[in-house]
Write an enzyme that holds these catalytic residues in place. Structure first.
Site, PDB file in Angstrom:
ATOM      1  N   GLU A 178       1.600   1.074 -10.997  1.00 26.90           N
ATOM      2  CA  GLU A 178       3.043   1.168 -10.693  1.00 26.90           C
ATOM      3  C   GLU A 178       3.704   2.336 -11.433  1.00 26.90           C
ATOM      4  O   GLU A 178       4.847   2.257 -11.867  1.00 26.90           O
ATOM      5  CB  GLU A 178       3.754  -0.160 -10.940  1.00 26.90           C
ATOM      6  CG  GLU A 178       3.182  -1.248 -10.045  1.00 26.90           C
ATOM      7  CD  GLU A 178       4.060  -2.459  -9.874  1.00 26.90           C
ATOM      8  OE1 GLU A 178       5.282  -2.319  -9.962  1.00 26.90           O
ATOM      9  OE2 GLU A 178       3.487  -3.534  -9.659  1.00 26.90           O
ATOM     10  N   ARG A 211     -12.353 -16.239 -40.204  1.00 23.06           N
ATOM     11  CA  ARG A 211     -13.350 -15.269 -40.669  1.00 23.06           C
ATOM     12  C   ARG A 211     -13.214 -15.031 -42.174  1.00 23.06           C
ATOM     13  O   ARG A 211     -12.138 -14.687 -42.670  1.00 23.06           O
ATOM     14  CB  ARG A 211     -13.157 -13.948 -39.914  1.00 23.06           C
ATOM     15  CG  ARG A 211     -14.100 -12.842 -40.352  1.00 23.06           C
ATOM     16  CD  ARG A 211     -15.527 -13.151 -39.978  1.00 23.06           C
ATOM     17  NE  ARG A 211     -16.432 -12.056 -40.300  1.00 23.06           N
ATOM     18  CZ  ARG A 211     -17.754 -12.192 -40.303  1.00 23.06           C
ATOM     19  NH1 ARG A 211     -18.319 -13.358 -40.001  1.00 23.06           N
ATOM     20  NH2 ARG A 211     -18.516 -11.155 -40.602  1.00 23.06           N
ATOM     21  N   THR A 221      -3.966  -3.708  -4.684  1.00 25.03           N
ATOM     22  CA  THR A 221      -4.150  -5.056  -5.240  1.00 25.03           C
ATOM     23  C   THR A 221      -4.011  -6.085  -4.119  1.00 25.03           C
ATOM     24  O   THR A 221      -3.086  -5.990  -3.307  1.00 25.03           O
ATOM     25  CB  THR A 221      -3.108  -5.312  -6.354  1.00 25.03           C
ATOM     26  OG1 THR A 221      -3.259  -4.292  -7.345  1.00 25.03           O
ATOM     27  CG2 THR A 221      -3.309  -6.684  -6.991  1.00 25.03           C
ATOM     28  N   GLY A 258       0.808  -1.226   0.000  1.00 16.76           N
ATOM     29  CA  GLY A 258       0.000   0.000   0.000  1.00 16.76           C
ATOM     30  C   GLY A 258       0.834   1.266   0.000  1.00 16.76           C
ATOM     31  O   GLY A 258       1.362   1.666   1.048  1.00 16.76           O
ATOM     32  N   THR A 317       2.198   5.779 -13.956  1.00 16.49           N
ATOM     33  CA  THR A 317       1.606   5.956 -15.288  1.00 16.49           C
ATOM     34  C   THR A 317       2.714   6.125 -16.334  1.00 16.49           C
ATOM     35  O   THR A 317       3.886   6.337 -15.989  1.00 16.49           O
ATOM     36  CB  THR A 317       0.724   7.230 -15.305  1.00 16.49           C
ATOM     37  OG1 THR A 317       1.581   8.347 -15.039  1.00 16.49           O
ATOM     38  CG2 THR A 317      -0.387   7.166 -14.274  1.00 16.49           C
ATOM     39  N   GLU A 356      -2.580   6.646  -2.158  1.00 15.87           N
ATOM     40  CA  GLU A 356      -3.667   7.166  -1.300  1.00 15.87           C
ATOM     41  C   GLU A 356      -4.628   7.969  -2.172  1.00 15.87           C
ATOM     42  O   GLU A 356      -4.266   8.356  -3.291  1.00 15.87           O
ATOM     43  CB  GLU A 356      -3.088   8.072  -0.210  1.00 15.87           C
ATOM     44  CG  GLU A 356      -2.159   7.319   0.716  1.00 15.87           C
ATOM     45  CD  GLU A 356      -1.705   8.153   1.911  1.00 15.87           C
ATOM     46  OE1 GLU A 356      -2.167   9.312   2.039  1.00 15.87           O
ATOM     47  OE2 GLU A 356      -0.910   7.622   2.694  1.00 15.87           O
TER      48      GLU A 356
HETATM   49  C1  LIG Z   1      -6.221  -1.854 -10.727  1.00 13.50           C
HETATM   50  C2  LIG Z   1      -5.223  -1.034  -9.964  1.00 13.50           C
HETATM   51  C3  LIG Z   1      -4.326  -1.673  -9.108  1.00 13.50           C
HETATM   52  C4  LIG Z   1      -3.440  -0.920  -8.349  1.00 13.50           C
HETATM   53  N1  LIG Z   1      -2.633  -1.551  -7.418  1.00 13.50           N
HETATM   54  C5  LIG Z   1      -1.901  -0.792  -6.556  1.00 13.50           C
HETATM   55  C6  LIG Z   1      -1.203  -1.414  -5.454  1.00 13.50           C
HETATM   56  O1  LIG Z   1      -1.230  -2.653  -5.284  1.00 13.50           O
HETATM   57  N2  LIG Z   1      -0.541  -0.613  -4.588  1.00 13.50           N
HETATM   58  C7  LIG Z   1      -0.481   0.744  -4.720  1.00 13.50           C
HETATM   59  O2  LIG Z   1       0.147   1.401  -3.906  1.00 13.50           O
HETATM   60  N3  LIG Z   1      -1.144   1.357  -5.779  1.00 13.50           N
HETATM   61  C8  LIG Z   1      -1.845   0.630  -6.669  1.00 13.50           C
HETATM   62  N4  LIG Z   1      -2.527   1.235  -7.710  1.00 13.50           N
HETATM   63  C9  LIG Z   1      -2.454   2.684  -7.833  1.00 13.50           C
HETATM   64  C10 LIG Z   1      -1.684   3.172  -9.059  1.00 13.50           C
HETATM   65  O3  LIG Z   1      -0.308   2.960  -8.891  1.00 13.50           O
HETATM   66  C11 LIG Z   1      -2.052   4.644  -9.271  1.00 13.50           C
HETATM   67  O4  LIG Z   1      -3.392   4.681  -9.702  1.00 13.50           O
HETATM   68  C12 LIG Z   1      -1.155   5.338 -10.258  1.00 13.50           C
HETATM   69  O5  LIG Z   1       0.139   5.467  -9.736  1.00 13.50           O
HETATM   70  C13 LIG Z   1      -1.694   6.712 -10.665  1.00 13.50           C
HETATM   71  O6  LIG Z   1      -2.063   7.478  -9.552  1.00 13.50           O
HETATM   72  P1  LIG Z   1      -3.508   8.201  -9.551  1.00 13.50           P
HETATM   73  O7  LIG Z   1      -4.511   7.181  -9.877  1.00 13.50           O
HETATM   74  O8  LIG Z   1      -3.667   8.929  -8.279  1.00 13.50           O
HETATM   75  O9  LIG Z   1      -3.440   9.223 -10.754  1.00 13.50           O
HETATM   76  P2  LIG Z   1      -2.889  10.739 -10.704  1.00 13.50           P
HETATM   77  O10 LIG Z   1      -1.552  10.743 -10.063  1.00 13.50           O
HETATM   78  O11 LIG Z   1      -3.940  11.619 -10.145  1.00 13.50           O
HETATM   79  O12 LIG Z   1      -2.706  11.054 -12.239  1.00 13.50           O
HETATM   80  C14 LIG Z   1      -3.727  11.558 -13.083  1.00 13.50           C
HETATM   81  C15 LIG Z   1      -3.110  11.875 -14.448  1.00 13.50           C
HETATM   82  O13 LIG Z   1      -2.136  12.932 -14.290  1.00 13.50           O
HETATM   83  C16 LIG Z   1      -0.899  12.510 -14.828  1.00 13.50           C
HETATM   84  N5  LIG Z   1       0.195  13.132 -14.080  1.00 13.50           N
HETATM   85  C17 LIG Z   1       0.359  13.193 -12.738  1.00 13.50           C
HETATM   86  N6  LIG Z   1       1.488  13.838 -12.432  1.00 13.50           N
HETATM   87  C18 LIG Z   1       2.046  14.228 -13.608  1.00 13.50           C
HETATM   88  C19 LIG Z   1       3.231  14.954 -13.978  1.00 13.50           C
HETATM   89  N7  LIG Z   1       4.101  15.388 -13.054  1.00 13.50           N
HETATM   90  N8  LIG Z   1       3.466  15.167 -15.293  1.00 13.50           N
HETATM   91  C20 LIG Z   1       2.624  14.712 -16.236  1.00 13.50           C
HETATM   92  N9  LIG Z   1       1.482  14.027 -15.953  1.00 13.50           N
HETATM   93  C21 LIG Z   1       1.214  13.782 -14.655  1.00 13.50           C
HETATM   94  C22 LIG Z   1      -0.894  11.000 -14.694  1.00 13.50           C
HETATM   95  O14 LIG Z   1       0.037  10.393 -15.561  1.00 13.50           O
HETATM   96  C23 LIG Z   1      -2.346  10.682 -15.040  1.00 13.50           C
HETATM   97  O15 LIG Z   1      -2.477  10.679 -16.435  1.00 13.50           O
HETATM   98  C24 LIG Z   1      -3.395   0.497  -8.501  1.00 13.50           C
HETATM   99  C25 LIG Z   1      -4.253   1.123  -9.402  1.00 13.50           C
HETATM  100  C26 LIG Z   1      -5.168   0.377 -10.114  1.00 13.50           C
HETATM  101  C27 LIG Z   1      -6.132   1.093 -11.028  1.00 13.50           C
END
Ligand SMILES: Cc1cc2nc3c(=O)[nH]c(=O)nc-3n(C[C@H](O)[C@H](O)[C@H](O)COP(=O)(O)OP(=O)(O)OC[C@H]3O[C@@H](n4cnc5c(N)ncnc54)[C@H](O)[C@@H]3O)c2cc1C
Length: 396
Positions: free
Chosen positions: A374, A279, A169, A135, A376, A138
């Site tokens: 892990e 197909r 996860t 985890g 984006t 947040e």
């Molecule tokens: C199915 C699933 C499983 C997951 N499993 C885990 C897990 O086991 N443990 C855990 O800790 N997390 C987990 N996550 C979380 C995951 O790692 C995060 O969702 C991810 O890191 C993105 O964070 P966020 O969703 O808050 O998006 P945000 O950080 O809010 O990003 C939103 C958008 O802004 C972009 N962005 C943000 N900052 C910048 C920047 N500086 N420059 C350019 N673009 C930017 C991002 O690329 C994205 O397109 C999981 C997520 C999902 C959906």
């Protein structure tokens, strides 16, 4: 083994050994018999197939990277990539479950834990009797993970955790969760520490189970901490090192998301190759049209390029190198490539690509997580840019 193959192997370490071929066959057979018949049911219901996860543990896949001293299989990242790819070609959900258990939760304990912690947790995790979660994310800190708000306040010989983790996860099923929390807010990322929290600890509970676009048979849940007291022995590594260790954990974890991408992309390509031969339009199999053939050729080439980047990262990791740049490159390229391949697969299936009776739509939904979890794609580009600029600093 022929001399030619031996030579090829020394030139190209990504040619598989007999043991790796055996591992691949074993997982392929298991996936065909125990997973494939159920994937659409699990996908529809969002059911987490715990009994199958336990069987993966019995096969050694939940301790694949751990040394035999801890009950692990003692294999490396090259083998791990192979295993995650094989599972994910049939069901990405199980690929993600295995990836989060091995390279995130379990690996953080292996990497930062002391002897007592390793002895207590790793054999249980390696056997699959216990499942791990990790985890970091947040609600308010995803990409900006260093800005976590969950706190761990010292109280005598305990820490008291308060806060929420999101999108975790294995969150609902984990027996052991590794959680990153703030121990000293004034120190920024150097004020974050990692803790092991066991299932059933008072003040700790999983929250909402997420209803997802894809990978629906993997468990994604909140972790909620309300005055959750854990003994000081559950601190992993030293106070203030949790974030730095988490970044090291992610170096390995990103290889597993690249492998997840390879598997889902390969599943989509295999399904497409079969479909285009069956197909018929305009009096012939659509595989006979050059426009279709060029799509397939691009999909296969892109997939192999992604596999080479992924195996490079895995080989370097096994050789003990720092792989921040290579794992981010592998994860970025493999995930974006797999999204493209799955998109093309839906196109090749035409209207049937949009219908749940055919496999393309599930690959298309499942694969999208790979460009998000892990870190984006945007964050991978930030990491890669930072790494290459550090090697080639501007001379001003
Ligand atoms: C199915 C699933 C499983 C997951 N499993 C885990 C897990 O086991 N443990 C855990 O800790 N997390 C987990 N996550 C979380 C995951 O790692 C995060 O969702 C991810 O890191 C993105 O964070 P966020 O969703 O808050 O998006 P945000 O950080 O809010 O990003 C939103 C958008 O802004 C972009 N962005 C943000 N900052 C910048 C920047 N500086 N420059 C350019 N673009 C930017 C991002 O690329 C994205 O397109 C999981 C997520 C999902 C959906």
């Amino acid at each position: 083994m022929t001399v030619a193959l031996e030579t090829a192997r020394s030139l190209y370490p990504f040619v598989l050994t007999e043991e790796q071929e055996h591992l691949r066959r074993e997982i392929r057979t298991f996936a065909a018999t125990e997973i494939a018949p159920h994937v659409m049911t699990w996908d529809e219901t969002g059911e987490f197939p715990l009994d199958v996860v336990r069987k993966l543990g019995a096969m050694g896949l939940l301790g694949i990277l751990l040394p035999p001293d801890y009950g692990g299989a003692g294999l490396g990242y090259v083998d791990y990539v192979l295993a995650v790819e094989e599972l994910s070609a049939v069901d990405g959900s199980l690929g993600l479950t295995v990836a989060a258990h091995n390279s995130l939760g379990t690996n953080h304990i292996f990497l930062a834990g002391n002897d007592a912690q390793k002895q207590k947790y790793l054999p249980q995790l390696a056997s699959g009797k216990w499942l791990a979660a990790w985890g970091l994310t947040e609600p308010g800190s995803g990409s900006d993970a260093g800005n976590a708000r969950t706190t761990a306040q010292r109280k005598g010989d305990c820490y008291v955790l308060n806060g929420n983790k999101t999108f975790i996860t294995n969150g609902r099923y984990a027996d052991v969760s590794v959680v990153i929390a703030v121990t000293d807010k004034s120190k920024g990322t150097h004020g974050l520490s990692a803790f092991v929290v066991e299932k059933g600890t008072k003040g700790f509970r999983p929250g909402k189970k997420e209803n997802k676009l894809g990978l629906r048979a993997s468990d994604t849940s909140e972790l909620i901490f309300e005055d959750c007291e854990i003994p000081e022995e559950n601190l992993l590594g030293s106070e203030g090192e949790g974030f730095i260790d988490a970044m090291r954990v992610l170096d390995g974890g990103r290889i597993s998301i690249a492998a997840l991408s390879l598997g889902i992309g390969r599943g989509a390509l295999d399904a497409s190759l079969k479909y285009v031969k069956e197909r018929r339009q305009f009096g012939k199999a659509i595989a006979e049209f050059q426009g279709i053939q060029w799509k397939l050729a691009d999909m296969a080439t892109e997939l192999d390029a992604a596999r080479l980047l992924t195996q490079r990262a895995a080989i370097l990791k096994d050789a003990g190198h720092r792989i921040t740049r290579e794992s981010s490159m592998a994860k970025l390229f493999a995930s974006e490539t797999a999204v493209h391949i799955c998109n093309e697969a839906v196109q090749l299936f035409g209207g049937y690509g949009f219908i749940k009776d055919y496999p393309a739509e599930k690959f298309y939904r499942d694969v999208k997580l790979c460009t998000i979890g892990e870190g984006t794609s945007e964050i991978q580009r930030m990491v890669i840019a930072r790494e290459i600029l550090a090697v080639h600093p501007s001379r001003g």
